[in-house]
Design a protein around this motif. Structure first.
Motif, PDB file in Angstrom:
ATOM      1  N   GLU A  30       0.994  -1.086   0.204  1.00 30.52           N
ATOM      2  CA  GLU A  30       0.002   0.173   0.032  1.00 30.52           C
ATOM      3  C   GLU A  30       0.627   1.775  -0.053  1.00 30.52           C
ATOM      4  O   GLU A  30       1.777   1.081   0.578  1.00 30.52           O
ATOM      5  CB  GLU A  30      -0.828  -0.050   1.103  1.00 30.52           C
ATOM      6  N   HIS A  31       0.234   2.196  -1.364  1.00 26.55           N
ATOM      7  CA  HIS A  31       1.231   3.573  -0.767  1.00 26.55           C
ATOM      8  C   HIS A  31       2.826   2.793  -1.257  1.00 26.55           C
ATOM      9  O   HIS A  31       3.597   3.809  -1.288  1.00 26.55           O
ATOM     10  CB  HIS A  31       1.320   4.058   0.462  1.00 26.55           C
ATOM     11  N   ASP A  32       3.084   2.412  -1.861  1.00 26.18           N
ATOM     12  CA  ASP A  32       4.234   2.001  -2.615  1.00 26.18           C
ATOM     13  C   ASP A  32       5.580   1.429  -1.158  1.00 26.18           C
ATOM     14  O   ASP A  32       6.460   1.645  -1.710  1.00 26.18           O
ATOM     15  CB  ASP A  32       4.683   2.090  -3.102  1.00 26.18           C
ATOM     16  N   GLU A  33       4.802   0.953  -0.609  1.00 31.48           N
ATOM     17  CA  GLU A  33       5.662   0.211   1.012  1.00 31.48           C
ATOM     18  C   GLU A  33       5.349  -0.648   1.199  1.00 31.48           C
ATOM     19  O   GLU A  33       4.253  -1.268   1.177  1.00 31.48           O
ATOM     20  CB  GLU A  33       5.220   1.532   2.019  1.00 31.48           C
ATOM     21  N   SER A  34       6.611  -1.544   0.339  1.00 30.47           N
ATOM     22  CA  SER A  34       6.422  -3.263   0.845  1.00 30.47           C
ATOM     23  C   SER A  34       6.778  -3.647   1.971  1.00 30.47           C
ATOM     24  O   SER A  34       5.952  -4.295   3.125  1.00 30.47           O
ATOM     25  CB  SER A  34       7.595  -3.444   0.020  1.00 30.47           C
ATOM     26  N   THR A  35       7.185  -2.922   3.687  1.00 27.12           N
ATOM     27  CA  THR A  35       7.857  -3.174   4.738  1.00 27.12           C
ATOM     28  C   THR A  35       6.666  -2.042   5.147  1.00 27.12           C
ATOM     29  O   THR A  35       5.628  -1.447   4.992  1.00 27.12           O
ATOM     30  CB  THR A  35       8.788  -3.333   5.220  1.00 27.12           C
ATOM     31  N   HIS A  36       8.216  -1.459   5.705  1.00 30.51           N
ATOM     32  CA  HIS A  36       8.086  -0.151   7.148  1.00 30.51           C
ATOM     33  C   HIS A  36       8.521   1.040   6.771  1.00 30.51           C
ATOM     34  O   HIS A  36       9.612   0.332   6.653  1.00 30.51           O
ATOM     35  CB  HIS A  36       7.100  -0.580   8.613  1.00 30.51           C
ATOM     36  N   SER A  37       8.678   1.664   7.655  1.00 31.01           N
ATOM     37  CA  SER A  37      10.027   2.773   8.045  1.00 31.01           C
ATOM     38  C   SER A  37       9.490   4.023   7.592  1.00 31.01           C
ATOM     39  O   SER A  37       9.726   5.033   8.232  1.00 31.01           O
ATOM     40  CB  SER A  37      11.080   2.128   7.651  1.00 31.01           C
ATOM     41  N   PHE A  38       8.691   4.062   6.377  1.00 27.82           N
ATOM     42  CA  PHE A  38       9.525   5.982   6.508  1.00 27.82           C
ATOM     43  C   PHE A  38       7.563   6.526   6.261  1.00 27.82           C
ATOM     44  O   PHE A  38       7.921   7.317   5.954  1.00 27.82           O
ATOM     45  CB  PHE A  38       9.840   5.273   4.691  1.00 27.82           C
ATOM     46  N   PHE A  39       7.000   5.819   6.272  1.00 29.53           N
ATOM     47  CA  PHE A  39       4.989   6.305   6.212  1.00 29.53           C
ATOM     48  C   PHE A  39       4.405   6.055   7.121  1.00 29.53           C
ATOM     49  O   PHE A  39       5.109   4.833   8.179  1.00 29.53           O
ATOM     50  CB  PHE A  39       4.737   6.158   4.390  1.00 29.53           C
ATOM     51  N   ILE A  40       3.494   6.917   6.948  1.00 33.46           N
ATOM     52  CA  ILE A  40       2.597   7.016   8.914  1.00 33.46           C
ATOM     53  C   ILE A  40       1.578   6.482   8.589  1.00 33.46           C
ATOM     54  O   ILE A  40       0.965   7.336   8.374  1.00 33.46           O
ATOM     55  CB  ILE A  40       2.895   8.256   9.336  1.00 33.46           C
ATOM     56  N   TYR A  41       1.257   6.039   6.793  1.00 35.55           N
ATOM     57  CA  TYR A  41      -0.362   5.250   7.301  1.00 35.55           C
ATOM     58  C   TYR A  41      -0.720   4.512   7.207  1.00 35.55           C
ATOM     59  O   TYR A  41      -0.403   4.388   8.275  1.00 35.55           O
ATOM     60  CB  TYR A  41      -0.390   4.801   5.727  1.00 35.55           C
ATOM     61  N   ASP A  42      -2.059   4.297   7.754  1.00 35.30           N
ATOM     62  CA  ASP A  42      -2.905   3.924   8.906  1.00 35.30           C
ATOM     63  C   ASP A  42      -2.044   1.815   9.113  1.00 35.30           C
ATOM     64  O   ASP A  42      -2.161   1.020   8.907  1.00 35.30           O
ATOM     65  CB  ASP A  42      -4.142   3.536   8.381  1.00 35.30           C
ATOM     66  N   SER A  43      -1.941   1.550   7.345  1.00 37.54           N
ATOM     67  CA  SER A  43      -1.176   0.280   7.060  1.00 37.54           C
ATOM     68  C   SER A  43       0.561   0.122   7.892  1.00 37.54           C
ATOM     69  O   SER A  43       0.268  -1.052   8.254  1.00 37.54           O
ATOM     70  CB  SER A  43      -1.114   0.603   5.137  1.00 37.54           C
ATOM     71  N   THR A  44       0.467   0.747   8.369  1.00 40.19           N
ATOM     72  CA  THR A  44       2.081   0.636   8.688  1.00 40.19           C
ATOM     73  C   THR A  44       1.323   0.954  10.741  1.00 40.19           C
ATOM     74  O   THR A  44       2.441   0.713  11.947  1.00 40.19           O
ATOM     75  CB  THR A  44       3.501   1.517   8.953  1.00 40.19           C
ATOM     76  N   GLN A  45       0.666   1.934  10.727  1.00 42.20           N
ATOM     77  CA  GLN A  45       0.335   2.759  12.430  1.00 42.20           C
ATOM     78  C   GLN A  45      -1.069   2.349  12.954  1.00 42.20           C
ATOM     79  O   GLN A  45      -1.171   2.280  14.003  1.00 42.20           O
ATOM     80  CB  GLN A  45       0.422   4.353  11.791  1.00 42.20           C
ATOM     81  N   HIS A  46      -1.960   1.794  12.349  1.00 44.83           N
ATOM     82  CA  HIS A  46      -3.205   1.062  12.722  1.00 44.83           C
ATOM     83  C   HIS A  46      -2.866  -0.397  13.430  1.00 44.83           C
ATOM     84  O   HIS A  46      -2.696  -0.989  12.670  1.00 44.83           O
ATOM     85  CB  HIS A  46      -4.191   1.333  11.771  1.00 44.83           C
ATOM     86  N   ILE A  47      -2.833  -0.338  14.637  1.00 50.71           N
ATOM     87  CA  ILE A  47      -1.866  -1.841  15.380  1.00 50.71           C
ATOM     88  C   ILE A  47      -3.238  -2.460  15.886  1.00 50.71           C
ATOM     89  O   ILE A  47      -4.436  -1.232  16.266  1.00 50.71           O
ATOM     90  CB  ILE A  47      -1.384  -1.753  16.102  1.00 50.71           C
ATOM     91  N   PRO A  48      -2.934  -3.148  16.910  1.00 52.02           N
ATOM     92  CA  PRO A  48      -4.835  -4.554  17.736  1.00 52.02           C
ATOM     93  C   PRO A  48      -4.199  -3.753  18.858  1.00 52.02           C
ATOM     94  O   PRO A  48      -2.757  -3.613  19.356  1.00 52.02           O
ATOM     95  CB  PRO A  48      -4.122  -5.791  17.235  1.00 52.02           C
ATOM     96  N   LEU A  49      -5.558  -3.509  19.651  1.00 49.21           N
ATOM     97  CA  LEU A  49      -4.860  -3.636  21.091  1.00 49.21           C
ATOM     98  C   LEU A  49      -6.125  -3.770  21.959  1.00 49.21           C
ATOM     99  O   LEU A  49      -7.352  -3.693  21.475  1.00 49.21           O
ATOM    100  CB  LEU A  49      -4.750  -2.143  21.162  1.00 49.21           C
ATOM    101  N   ILE A  50      -5.468  -5.512  22.768  1.00 45.63           N
ATOM    102  CA  ILE A  50      -6.530  -5.908  23.579  1.00 45.63           C
ATOM    103  C   ILE A  50      -6.032  -5.748  24.994  1.00 45.63           C
ATOM    104  O   ILE A  50      -4.846  -6.235  25.110  1.00 45.63           O
ATOM    105  CB  ILE A  50      -7.227  -7.173  23.241  1.00 45.63           C
ATOM    106  N   ILE A  51      -6.926  -4.952  26.336  1.00 40.08           N
ATOM    107  CA  ILE A  51      -6.858  -4.583  27.174  1.00 40.08           C
ATOM    108  C   ILE A  51      -7.573  -6.449  28.303  1.00 40.08           C
ATOM    109  O   ILE A  51      -9.332  -5.946  28.122  1.00 40.08           O
ATOM    110  CB  ILE A  51      -6.402  -3.964  28.140  1.00 40.08           C
ATOM    111  N   LYS A  52      -7.511  -6.828  29.126  1.00 36.62           N
ATOM    112  CA  LYS A  52      -7.381  -7.554  29.721  1.00 36.62           C
ATOM    113  C   LYS A  52      -7.816  -7.070  30.947  1.00 36.62           C
ATOM    114  O   LYS A  52      -6.796  -6.906  31.602  1.00 36.62           O
ATOM    115  CB  LYS A  52      -7.377  -9.226  29.718  1.00 36.62           C
TER     116      LYS A  52
END
Length: 373
Positions: A255-277
Motif C-alpha cells: 500500500e502506498h508503494d511501501e512493501s514493509t515499513h519505516s518511512f510512511f505513517i499511513y494506517d497500513s503501518t500505524q493502525h495496530i491491534p490493542l486488547i486489554i484484559k
C-alpha cells in the motif's frame, strides 16, 4: 499484654502482606509488525488467531489503536513510557537509546514491589538500547538458537534485517523465570519478532499459509501467546492478571508503494491491534470505536493498579468509564527517511476522523470516508 500487642501487630503485618500479594499481575505481549486487519477478531477471515480472539472475549478491544512511529525501538519506548517519540527521545532503531531520565512502566512497578521480567525477540530491543530499565530479568540472548542447533542455520545468518529468535524461545525464557517467580505480583513483557520480514514460519504454519507466510508468522505467534496464557491458568493467576496484547506497528504490504515499513505513517503501518484484559475480566467483550494510541497503555495499567502517574505524559488512561473514553488527538512521525537517506520527514496528527500528514507533500484524509487513504 505485651504478647497480645505483639501478636496483633504481627497479624496486621500478615494481613497487609496478603493484601499486597493479591495485587494484579501484569502481562504485556507485543507482536512485531502486526496489522490489526490480520487478526481474526478484527475481521480477518481464516486468520487462525484463536488465542487473541479468545482474549478479546475476556477483555476490551480497541478497534482503532495507533502506534506513533513505524519502528520497533521508538514504538516500544512509547509503550513503556506513555510518551511520544520527540519527548522520550528515541526516533529510530540502532542509533538512539532510551535515556535513564525516562521513567518506564517496569521501573514504577519494580519500585512498588513487583518482580519484573522481559524476553525480546530481536536486536533493536537489546538491553544496550535502554528498554531494560526497571527489569530484574531482561533476556536478549538472540544467538542461543544457533548455538543449540535447534533451528536452521540460515534462520539467523540470512536475516538481512536483524538477528532474531522465534517466539518459542522467547517463551522458554519467560516461562523459566515465571516458574520461579510467581509467588508475588509480577510484570512480564514478551516480544515476538516473528511477523517481521523475512517471513519463515515453522511447520505446520509454513505449509498451512503457503501463499501468505506473513499471516503464518502471526498465527504461529498467536499459538505461542497461548502457551503463556495457559501457564497463567495452570498457576491460577489468569483471572488476577492484567493482560495487554498489541503491536509496535503494522506493515505496508504494497500500500502506498511501501512493501514493509519505516518511512510512511499511513494506517497500513500505524493502525495496530490493542486488547486489554482487566482483572477478573471486568468489562469483558467491549469494543471501543474511539481512536486511541499505544502511549495510552502506560497510564491505563497504572490506573488499574491504583498507582499515581505523572500527568505530564502524553498518554491518557483508557480505563472504561460508562463504556466511554475521552476523545484524544494522536501524534505520528517517521524520520527514518531523513536519518538514513536524506529524504523528507513525515509528521502527522489524527483528530477525530481526520488525519493530516505533514511532509514533502501535505495530505489530509477523512478516515471514515477513505480508510485506505
Amino acid at each position: 499484654m505485651i504478647k497480645k500487642s505483639l501478636s496483633l501487630f504481627l497479624l496486621v503485618l500478615f494481613l497487609l502482606s496478603c493484601k499486597e500479594d493479591n495485587r494484579p499481575n501484569v502481562l504485556i505481549v507485543t507482536f512485531d509488525t502486526t496489522r490489526a486487519d490480520h487478526i481474526g477478531v478484527y475481521g480477518k477471515e481464516n486468520a487462525m488467531t484463536p488465542v487473541i480472539d479468545a482474549l478479546a472475549k475476556d477483555g476490551v478491544l480497541y478497534e482503532y489503536a495507533y502506534s506513533p512511529i513505524p519502528l520497533t525501538l521508538p514504538s516500544h519506548s512509547s509503550l513503556m513510557t506513555g510518551q511520544v517519540p520527540f519527548v522520550h527521545g528515541v526516533r529510530d532503531n540502532g542509533s538512539f537509546k532510551l535515556a535513564k531520565e525516562n521513567l518506564t512502566l517496569a521501573e514504577i512497578l519494580n519500585q512498588n514491589g513487583y518482580k519484573t521480567a522481559a524476553a525480546i525477540g530481536s536486536f533493536p530491543l537489546s538491553s544496550e538500547f535502554g528498554l531494560n530499565q526497571g527489569f530484574d530479568f531482561y533476556d536478549d540472548e538472540l544467538g542461543i538458537e544457533m548455538l543449540s542447533g535447534s533451528i536452521e542455520d540460515n534462520d539467523l545468518q540470512n536475516n538481512f534485517f536483524f538477528p532474531e529468535r522465534k517466539a518459542s524461545f522467547v517463551n522458554k525464557a519467560i516461562l523459566s523465570w515465571l516458574k520461579e517467580n510467581n509467588n508475588s505480583p509480577f510484570f512480564i513483557w514478551a516480544h515476538y519478532f516473528d511477523p517481521h520480514h523475512p517471513h519463515n514460519p515453522p511447520a505446520p504454519y509454513s505449509y498451512k499459509f503457503t501463499h501468505d507466510l506473513y499471516q503464518g508468522e502471526i498465527s504461529y505467534s498467536d499459538k505461542n501467546f497461548g502457551v503463556i496464557i495457559e501457564y497463567l491458568k495452570q498457576l491460577g493467576v489468569y483471572d488476577n492478571t492484567i493482560i495487554v496484547f498489541t503491536a509496535d506497528h503494522g506493515e505496508g504490504m504494497g500500500e502506498h508503494d511501501e512493501s514493509t515499513h519505516s518511512f510512511f505513517i499511513y494506517d497500513s503501518t500505524q493502525h495496530i491491534p490493542l486488547i486489554i484484559k482487566y482483572p477478573n475480566q471486568k468489562n469483558n467483550g467491549l469494543r471501543i470505536k474511539e481512536r486511541v494510541g499505544i502511549i495510552d497503555v502506560f497510564p491505563t495499567i497504572l490506573e488499574l493498579l491504583d498507582f499515581d502517574f505523572d500527568t505530564s505524559i502524553q498518554g491518557e488512561s483508557l480505563v472504561v468509564n460508562n463504556i466511554k473514553i475521552k476523545p484524544r488527538e494522536i501524534y505520528l512521525e517517521s524520520l527514518a527517511g531523513k536519518f538514513n537517506h536524506g529524504w523528507g520527514e513525515q509528521r502527522g496528527l489524527i483528530s477525530e476522523n481526520y488525519k493530516y500528514i505533514h511532509g514533502p507533500e501535505k495530505e489530509l484524509y477523512n478516515l471514515d470516508l477513505d480508510p485506505k487513504e
